[in-house]
Write a protein that holds these residues in place. Structure first.
Motif, PDB file in Angstrom:
ATOM      1  N   TYR A 169       0.825  -1.202   0.000  1.00 42.09           N
ATOM      2  CA  TYR A 169       0.000   0.000   0.000  1.00 42.09           C
ATOM      3  C   TYR A 169       0.863   1.258   0.000  1.00 42.09           C
ATOM      4  O   TYR A 169       0.453   2.289  -0.555  1.00 42.09           O
ATOM      5  CB  TYR A 169      -0.949  -0.016   1.198  1.00 42.09           C
ATOM      6  CG  TYR A 169      -1.781  -1.275   1.242  1.00 42.09           C
ATOM      7  CD1 TYR A 169      -2.728  -1.551   0.249  1.00 42.09           C
ATOM      8  CD2 TYR A 169      -1.593  -2.225   2.240  1.00 42.09           C
ATOM      9  CE1 TYR A 169      -3.472  -2.720   0.270  1.00 42.09           C
ATOM     10  CE2 TYR A 169      -2.331  -3.398   2.268  1.00 42.09           C
ATOM     11  CZ  TYR A 169      -3.263  -3.646   1.277  1.00 42.09           C
ATOM     12  OH  TYR A 169      -3.989  -4.814   1.292  1.00 42.09           O
ATOM     13  N   ILE A 170       2.032   1.178   0.608  1.00 42.38           N
ATOM     14  CA  ILE A 170       2.971   2.288   0.531  1.00 42.38           C
ATOM     15  C   ILE A 170       3.415   2.500  -0.908  1.00 42.38           C
ATOM     16  O   ILE A 170       3.660   3.632  -1.339  1.00 42.38           O
ATOM     17  CB  ILE A 170       4.168   2.024   1.456  1.00 42.38           C
ATOM     18  CG1 ILE A 170       3.707   1.948   2.917  1.00 42.38           C
ATOM     19  CG2 ILE A 170       5.249   3.095   1.285  1.00 42.38           C
ATOM     20  CD1 ILE A 170       4.766   1.480   3.894  1.00 42.38           C
ATOM     21  N   ASP A 171       3.473   1.428  -1.671  1.00 43.45           N
ATOM     22  CA  ASP A 171       3.827   1.506  -3.086  1.00 43.45           C
ATOM     23  C   ASP A 171       2.849   2.400  -3.850  1.00 43.45           C
ATOM     24  O   ASP A 171       3.252   3.171  -4.721  1.00 43.45           O
ATOM     25  CB  ASP A 171       3.841   0.098  -3.679  1.00 43.45           C
ATOM     26  CG  ASP A 171       4.439   0.044  -5.070  1.00 43.45           C
ATOM     27  OD1 ASP A 171       5.608   0.444  -5.233  1.00 43.45           O
ATOM     28  OD2 ASP A 171       3.735  -0.394  -5.997  1.00 43.45           O
ATOM     29  N   PHE A 172       1.565   2.343  -3.508  1.00 43.19           N
ATOM     30  CA  PHE A 172       0.577   3.227  -4.140  1.00 43.19           C
ATOM     31  C   PHE A 172       0.893   4.682  -3.831  1.00 43.19           C
ATOM     32  O   PHE A 172       0.821   5.554  -4.714  1.00 43.19           O
ATOM     33  CB  PHE A 172      -0.833   2.909  -3.624  1.00 43.19           C
ATOM     34  CG  PHE A 172      -1.454   1.669  -4.215  1.00 43.19           C
ATOM     35  CD1 PHE A 172      -2.102   1.701  -5.434  1.00 43.19           C
ATOM     36  CD2 PHE A 172      -1.391   0.462  -3.533  1.00 43.19           C
ATOM     37  CE1 PHE A 172      -2.684   0.561  -5.975  1.00 43.19           C
ATOM     38  CE2 PHE A 172      -1.967  -0.678  -4.060  1.00 43.19           C
ATOM     39  CZ  PHE A 172      -2.610  -0.635  -5.286  1.00 43.19           C
ATOM     40  N   VAL A 173       1.233   4.969  -2.562  1.00 46.77           N
ATOM     41  CA  VAL A 173       1.532   6.343  -2.160  1.00 46.77           C
ATOM     42  C   VAL A 173       2.769   6.853  -2.891  1.00 46.77           C
ATOM     43  O   VAL A 173       2.796   7.991  -3.384  1.00 46.77           O
ATOM     44  CB  VAL A 173       1.733   6.422  -0.636  1.00 46.77           C
ATOM     45  CG1 VAL A 173       2.084   7.850  -0.226  1.00 46.77           C
ATOM     46  CG2 VAL A 173       0.489   5.946   0.102  1.00 46.77           C
ATOM     47  N   ALA A 174       3.793   6.021  -2.974  1.00 47.07           N
ATOM     48  CA  ALA A 174       5.022   6.416  -3.673  1.00 47.07           C
ATOM     49  C   ALA A 174       4.753   6.720  -5.137  1.00 47.07           C
ATOM     50  O   ALA A 174       5.329   7.650  -5.710  1.00 47.07           O
ATOM     51  CB  ALA A 174       6.067   5.313  -3.535  1.00 47.07           C
ATOM     52  N   ARG A 175       3.865   5.960  -5.748  1.00 45.68           N
ATOM     53  CA  ARG A 175       3.510   6.184  -7.156  1.00 45.68           C
ATOM     54  C   ARG A 175       2.719   7.475  -7.313  1.00 45.68           C
ATOM     55  O   ARG A 175       2.963   8.269  -8.240  1.00 45.68           O
ATOM     56  CB  ARG A 175       2.674   5.005  -7.665  1.00 45.68           C
ATOM     57  CG  ARG A 175       2.168   5.159  -9.103  1.00 45.68           C
ATOM     58  CD  ARG A 175       0.938   4.302  -9.338  1.00 45.68           C
ATOM     59  NE  ARG A 175      -0.189   4.743  -8.507  1.00 45.68           N
ATOM     60  CZ  ARG A 175      -1.325   4.058  -8.378  1.00 45.68           C
ATOM     61  NH1 ARG A 175      -1.475   2.910  -8.996  1.00 45.68           N
ATOM     62  NH2 ARG A 175      -2.292   4.534  -7.619  1.00 45.68           N
ATOM     63  N   ASP A 176       1.765   7.713  -6.412  1.00 45.61           N
ATOM     64  CA  ASP A 176       0.882   8.877  -6.537  1.00 45.61           C
ATOM     65  C   ASP A 176       1.567  10.180  -6.155  1.00 45.61           C
ATOM     66  O   ASP A 176       1.137  11.255  -6.582  1.00 45.61           O
ATOM     67  CB  ASP A 176      -0.366   8.687  -5.677  1.00 45.61           C
ATOM     68  CG  ASP A 176      -1.280   7.584  -6.208  1.00 45.61           C
ATOM     69  OD1 ASP A 176      -1.134   7.205  -7.391  1.00 45.61           O
ATOM     70  OD2 ASP A 176      -2.141   7.097  -5.442  1.00 45.61           O
ATOM     71  N   PHE A 177       2.642  10.083  -5.331  1.00 46.07           N
ATOM     72  CA  PHE A 177       3.353  11.282  -4.893  1.00 46.07           C
ATOM     73  C   PHE A 177       4.860  11.088  -5.100  1.00 46.07           C
ATOM     74  O   PHE A 177       5.622  10.933  -4.141  1.00 46.07           O
ATOM     75  CB  PHE A 177       3.052  11.570  -3.414  1.00 46.07           C
ATOM     76  CG  PHE A 177       1.626  11.941  -3.149  1.00 46.07           C
ATOM     77  CD1 PHE A 177       1.188  13.252  -3.261  1.00 46.07           C
ATOM     78  CD2 PHE A 177       0.699  10.958  -2.815  1.00 46.07           C
ATOM     79  CE1 PHE A 177      -0.136  13.582  -3.020  1.00 46.07           C
ATOM     80  CE2 PHE A 177      -0.627  11.272  -2.572  1.00 46.07           C
ATOM     81  CZ  PHE A 177      -1.052  12.593  -2.684  1.00 46.07           C
ATOM     82  N   PRO A 178       5.305  11.107  -6.349  1.00 49.48           N
ATOM     83  CA  PRO A 178       6.727  10.867  -6.625  1.00 49.48           C
ATOM     84  C   PRO A 178       7.654  11.930  -6.029  1.00 49.48           C
ATOM     85  O   PRO A 178       8.846  11.680  -5.860  1.00 49.48           O
ATOM     86  CB  PRO A 178       6.798  10.860  -8.156  1.00 49.48           C
ATOM     87  CG  PRO A 178       5.579  11.608  -8.603  1.00 49.48           C
ATOM     88  CD  PRO A 178       4.520  11.321  -7.590  1.00 49.48           C
ATOM     89  N   GLU A 179       7.103  13.101  -5.672  1.00 48.10           N
ATOM     90  CA  GLU A 179       7.916  14.155  -5.060  1.00 48.10           C
ATOM     91  C   GLU A 179       8.049  13.988  -3.552  1.00 48.10           C
ATOM     92  O   GLU A 179       8.829  14.701  -2.906  1.00 48.10           O
ATOM     93  CB  GLU A 179       7.314  15.528  -5.357  1.00 48.10           C
ATOM     94  CG  GLU A 179       7.285  15.909  -6.830  1.00 48.10           C
ATOM     95  CD  GLU A 179       6.622  17.257  -7.052  1.00 48.10           C
ATOM     96  OE1 GLU A 179       6.708  18.123  -6.158  1.00 48.10           O
ATOM     97  OE2 GLU A 179       5.997  17.433  -8.109  1.00 48.10           O
ATOM     98  N   LEU A 180       7.289  13.061  -2.981  1.00 45.89           N
ATOM     99  CA  LEU A 180       7.266  12.874  -1.533  1.00 45.89           C
ATOM    100  C   LEU A 180       8.361  11.910  -1.086  1.00 45.89           C
ATOM    101  O   LEU A 180       8.413  10.768  -1.554  1.00 45.89           O
ATOM    102  CB  LEU A 180       5.898  12.331  -1.108  1.00 45.89           C
ATOM    103  CG  LEU A 180       5.706  12.003   0.373  1.00 45.89           C
ATOM    104  CD1 LEU A 180       5.803  13.266   1.223  1.00 45.89           C
ATOM    105  CD2 LEU A 180       4.360  11.305   0.595  1.00 45.89           C
ATOM    106  N   THR A 181       9.213  12.344  -0.190  1.00 47.36           N
ATOM    107  CA  THR A 181      10.224  11.465   0.394  1.00 47.36           C
ATOM    108  C   THR A 181       9.591  10.695   1.546  1.00 47.36           C
ATOM    109  O   THR A 181       9.129  11.286   2.522  1.00 47.36           O
ATOM    110  CB  THR A 181      11.434  12.260   0.891  1.00 47.36           C
ATOM    111  OG1 THR A 181      12.043  12.920  -0.224  1.00 47.36           O
ATOM    112  CG2 THR A 181      12.455  11.344   1.547  1.00 47.36           C
ATOM    113  N   ILE A 182       9.578   9.372   1.414  1.00 47.82           N
ATOM    114  CA  ILE A 182       8.906   8.491   2.371  1.00 47.82           C
ATOM    115  C   ILE A 182       9.949   7.668   3.116  1.00 47.82           C
ATOM    116  O   ILE A 182      10.798   7.015   2.497  1.00 47.82           O
ATOM    117  CB  ILE A 182       7.938   7.541   1.646  1.00 47.82           C
ATOM    118  CG1 ILE A 182       6.855   8.341   0.918  1.00 47.82           C
ATOM    119  CG2 ILE A 182       7.328   6.530   2.608  1.00 47.82           C
ATOM    120  CD1 ILE A 182       6.041   7.498  -0.073  1.00 47.82           C
ATOM    121  N   ILE A 183       9.875   7.704   4.455  1.00 48.06           N
ATOM    122  CA  ILE A 183      10.725   6.841   5.274  1.00 48.06           C
ATOM    123  C   ILE A 183       9.810   5.867   6.013  1.00 48.06           C
ATOM    124  O   ILE A 183       8.943   6.283   6.788  1.00 48.06           O
ATOM    125  CB  ILE A 183      11.555   7.646   6.292  1.00 48.06           C
ATOM    126  CG1 ILE A 183      12.469   8.646   5.584  1.00 48.06           C
ATOM    127  CG2 ILE A 183      12.387   6.700   7.172  1.00 48.06           C
ATOM    128  CD1 ILE A 183      11.900  10.032   5.461  1.00 48.06           C
TER     129      ILE A 183
END
Length: 276
Positions: A169-183
């Motif tokens: 599900y984090i993969d969806f977020v990374a795809r939808d917000f490519p500018e967002l740095t996720i840790i």
């Protein structure tokens, strides 16, 4: 070697009160958390210096809607302001608060000087890619700040569902917000290989494996760092649940290559935090 601890909460009396919270009391009782001594902030900073910790990221937490725990972003900011060369603060956010959460994030960054956001989807009892989170992600992009997503098994946390924070599900977020740095904190354990894959396939996803470094299958986190994701793994102690000094000693035993160890302990986090 300099160290950045990407998940650190000082063991001051107000922070240690989490051991009696509705969400973590059973867990804390099981690990003897109440035996952890409290310290003054000045003493904690002295110990960080003695052990080579250059910076520590203090994560706020807001789970008021579901667990009646409203962490204090002002409290985080106060610790940062006392020791600005040691601490970097991230604002805790409750997605159920809607626009109030967005205003709180903006205030925390623009007025309090915090440098990131922090969310706990299994405490919010919704999936990490739930629509309630998307305004928070968008605001993080606008403010150009990273976000920490707390994952893990949520052991003994009443009513928590670990699937809410599975890497897929984090993969969806990374795809939808490519500018967002996720840790991703706690390495999305037990989905070890899935976490490695999500970090490898998304330029904007990083993770720590705090608390689960020696759990079954955790050796693949290290194998991944030594091969395909050397720029993605971060050191985090999860202090005070795990004493940061013990965590540092544990990482000395992990079979990282010399180059990767330096990245894990400092360089990867320094890049995310724009310290270099």
């Amino acid at each position: 070697m300099k160290i950045i601890d990407f998940r650190f909460r000082p063991n001051t009396p107000d922070v240690m009160a989490i051991g009696e919270s509705k969400m973590f009391k059973a867990l804390c009782d099981s690990i003897g958390f109440s035996n952890t001594k409290t310290q003054a902030l000045e003493e904690i900073v002295e110990e960080l210096n003695e052990n080579g910790v250059d910076k520590s990221v203090i994560l706020g937490r807001d789970a008021e809607t579901t667990y009646q725990w409203k962490g204090s972003n002002d409290g985080v900011a106060n610790m940062v302001h006392q020791f600005p060369d040691k601490f970097i603060g991230f604002a805790g956010l409750d997605p159920h608060k809607g626009m109030a959460a967005i205003r709180e994030l903006n205030r925390s960054v623009q007025e309090l000087g915090l440098k990131g956001a922090s969310i706990d989807p299994y405490l919010a009892k919704i999936y990490v890619n739930d629509a309630k989170y998307y305004p928070i992600y968008a605001k993080c992009c606008e403010l150009d700040i990273p976000i920490v997503i707390t994952t893990g098994p949520a052991s003994l946390v009443p009513d928590a569902v670990i699937d809410h924070v599975a890497p897929r599900y984090i993969d969806f977020v990374a795809r939808d917000f490519p500018e967002l740095t996720i840790i991703v904190s706690h390495g999305a354990y037990p989905w070890v290989n899935e976490m490695i894959t999500v970090a490898q396939r998304n330029n904007n996803v990083y993770f720590d494996m705090s608390e689960y470094e020696f759990f079954p299958m955790s050796e693949f986190y290290v194998q991944g760092a030594n091969t395909i994701i050397s720029d993605k793994l971060l050191f985090a102690s999860a202090h005070p649940f795990i004493n940061f000094k013990d965590a540092i000693k544990s990482y000395e035993k992990l079979p990282f290559t010399a180059e990767v160890r330096e990245k894990v302990m400092y360089k990867n986090a320094a890049r995310i935090l724009k310290l270099t």
